[in-house]
Design an enzyme around this catalytic site. Sequence first.
Site, PDB file in Angstrom:
ATOM      1  N   TYR A  87       0.823  -1.206   0.000  1.00 48.30           N
ATOM      2  CA  TYR A  87       0.000   0.000   0.000  1.00 48.30           C
ATOM      3  C   TYR A  87       0.860   1.260   0.000  1.00 48.30           C
ATOM      4  O   TYR A  87       0.506   2.271  -0.625  1.00 48.30           O
ATOM      5  CB  TYR A  87      -0.956  -0.022   1.198  1.00 48.30           C
ATOM      6  CG  TYR A  87      -1.849  -1.241   1.169  1.00 48.30           C
ATOM      7  CD1 TYR A  87      -2.978  -1.275   0.361  1.00 48.30           C
ATOM      8  CD2 TYR A  87      -1.532  -2.377   1.911  1.00 48.30           C
ATOM      9  CE1 TYR A  87      -3.793  -2.408   0.305  1.00 48.30           C
ATOM     10  CE2 TYR A  87      -2.330  -3.520   1.860  1.00 48.30           C
ATOM     11  CZ  TYR A  87      -3.458  -3.524   1.062  1.00 48.30           C
ATOM     12  OH  TYR A  87      -4.247  -4.647   0.992  1.00 48.30           O
ATOM     13  N   GLU A 146       4.930   9.122  -9.142  1.00 50.03           N
ATOM     14  CA  GLU A 146       6.085   8.521  -9.804  1.00 50.03           C
ATOM     15  C   GLU A 146       5.824   8.374 -11.300  1.00 50.03           C
ATOM     16  O   GLU A 146       6.682   8.692 -12.139  1.00 50.03           O
ATOM     17  CB  GLU A 146       6.394   7.145  -9.207  1.00 50.03           C
ATOM     18  CG  GLU A 146       6.920   7.182  -7.781  1.00 50.03           C
ATOM     19  CD  GLU A 146       7.111   5.782  -7.211  1.00 50.03           C
ATOM     20  OE1 GLU A 146       7.309   4.837  -8.003  1.00 50.03           O
ATOM     21  OE2 GLU A 146       7.038   5.625  -5.977  1.00 50.03           O
ATOM     22  N   ARG A 147       4.630   7.890 -11.636  1.00 44.61           N
ATOM     23  CA  ARG A 147       4.291   7.695 -13.054  1.00 44.61           C
ATOM     24  C   ARG A 147       4.132   9.022 -13.778  1.00 44.61           C
ATOM     25  O   ARG A 147       4.488   9.134 -14.954  1.00 44.61           O
ATOM     26  CB  ARG A 147       3.041   6.828 -13.156  1.00 44.61           C
ATOM     27  CG  ARG A 147       3.341   5.377 -12.816  1.00 44.61           C
ATOM     28  CD  ARG A 147       2.121   4.517 -12.660  1.00 44.61           C
ATOM     29  NE  ARG A 147       2.521   3.125 -12.464  1.00 44.61           N
ATOM     30  CZ  ARG A 147       1.747   2.178 -11.956  1.00 44.61           C
ATOM     31  NH1 ARG A 147       0.495   2.470 -11.581  1.00 44.61           N
ATOM     32  NH2 ARG A 147       2.191   0.941 -11.815  1.00 44.61           N
ATOM     33  N   GLN A 174      14.053   9.266 -38.448  1.00 45.85           N
ATOM     34  CA  GLN A 174      13.816   9.044 -39.874  1.00 45.85           C
ATOM     35  C   GLN A 174      14.062  10.318 -40.676  1.00 45.85           C
ATOM     36  O   GLN A 174      14.641  10.283 -41.765  1.00 45.85           O
ATOM     37  CB  GLN A 174      12.381   8.546 -40.094  1.00 45.85           C
ATOM     38  CG  GLN A 174      12.078   8.101 -41.514  1.00 45.85           C
ATOM     39  CD  GLN A 174      12.764   6.791 -41.893  1.00 45.85           C
ATOM     40  OE1 GLN A 174      13.188   6.043 -41.008  1.00 45.85           O
ATOM     41  NE2 GLN A 174      12.901   6.538 -43.174  1.00 45.85           N
ATOM     42  N   LEU A 175      13.634  11.454 -40.142  1.00 47.07           N
ATOM     43  CA  LEU A 175      13.840  12.727 -40.829  1.00 47.07           C
ATOM     44  C   LEU A 175      15.321  13.094 -40.911  1.00 47.07           C
ATOM     45  O   LEU A 175      15.738  13.813 -41.827  1.00 47.07           O
ATOM     46  CB  LEU A 175      13.068  13.834 -40.119  1.00 47.07           C
ATOM     47  CG  LEU A 175      11.550  13.830 -40.344  1.00 47.07           C
ATOM     48  CD1 LEU A 175      10.849  14.754 -39.358  1.00 47.07           C
ATOM     49  CD2 LEU A 175      11.223  14.246 -41.783  1.00 47.07           C
ATOM     50  N   GLY A 234      20.485   9.182 -42.702  1.00 44.84           N
ATOM     51  CA  GLY A 234      21.666   8.464 -42.231  1.00 44.84           C
ATOM     52  C   GLY A 234      22.324   9.111 -41.030  1.00 44.84           C
ATOM     53  O   GLY A 234      22.890   8.419 -40.174  1.00 44.84           O
ATOM     54  N   GLY A 270       8.291   1.582 -14.457  1.00 46.59           N
ATOM     55  CA  GLY A 270       7.209   2.240 -13.737  1.00 46.59           C
ATOM     56  C   GLY A 270       5.838   1.663 -14.023  1.00 46.59           C
ATOM     57  O   GLY A 270       4.823   2.251 -13.644  1.00 46.59           O
TER      58      GLY A 270
END
Length: 380
Positions: A234, A243-244, A337-338, A341, A364
């Site tokens: 508890y 916390e989350r 991706q943008l 490489g 978490g």
Amino acid sequence: MTRTLFTSEHDDFRALVKEFIAREITPHAEDWEEAGIVDKSVYKAAAEAGVLGFSVPTEYGGMGIDDFRYNAIVAEELARGRSSGVALTLLNDIIAPYLLRLTNEEQRQRWLTQLAAGDMTWAIAMSEPGAGSDLAGIRTSARREGDEWVISGQKTFISNGILSDAVVVVCRTDPEAGHKGFSLIVVEDGTPGFERGRKLKKMGHHAQDTAELFFSDCRVPASNLLGTEGRGFYHLMENLPSERLSIAISAIAGAENIFEQTKTYAKERVAFGQSIGSFQHNRFKIAEMATELDIARVYVDSCIGRVLDGTLTAVDAAKAKWWCTELNKKVIDQCLQLHGGYGYMLEYPVARAYQDVRISTILGGTTEIMKDIIGRDLGF
């Protein structure tokens, strides 16, 4: 977007946190990632700067600031900097509330004063090889013998597990009592029967030491019980919403940071005679990310407001945690991706962020656990 949650005092504190990160963390980040651990002196420096332990009452050496916006600022700025190994959010948002809420006077004098001074760093040990999200599966046991607790068991995936001077260990103290059979017991460094195992190698967050911990008839004083015997489960649940939310705050700040860098890159990088951001597909992707980040930011800020007025629920936090961490993962993937490489090169922050982000939907409480909490609340 304009945020109305913070005052000029918060803005001053944010400037202090940024300056601290630039001075004490950024110059060492590369070395710490190579070593797989940060220098412990950073916590002493953080305490001296007022970035660690500010919620601790002044009589125990802190600043007595009971305002979650300060926690949010530290979480945001660490997420925007290259600071993944520095466990300030663990100490400020998880450990400090336990010590503030669950300790007696003797324990406060012993532990809170050292936390506020940066002289004692902590970990919390929940996960086990056979028990991650399912805390009811915890097998580490503690039995009472006279004035001592005798702990036996194993923990894994413990953040700050190597550096910690003390560990809050979740133990089963009554095997027949179900959720009422767990207790929190503090095990301090050097206790006989307590051993640290491997520093685990991870996909990301390389500067954050993560360890296995072993307890073999580890004897600690009965006075190291944190909170009430049998109420450990508890106690954990009481702190989980904030916390989350802290994880969600870090997720959005990290995503916003990479997104801003990617906008700059998309304006400067030229392909086929024009900036890559001016291509319709890329422009639409950037527009989508900007919209989703703004929407998430509004919800997260509203949750911070609910912490301040005491109305944040476990369901509110579950929504923030799963949505923001999944969005963080999505945004960083699209930003990489943008970059093409160059995004695959670790000299670019987006590549390091791509490595680090994957744990956010797991730690978490996994995305699936968050959705289950929400679904049950809806009556399913």
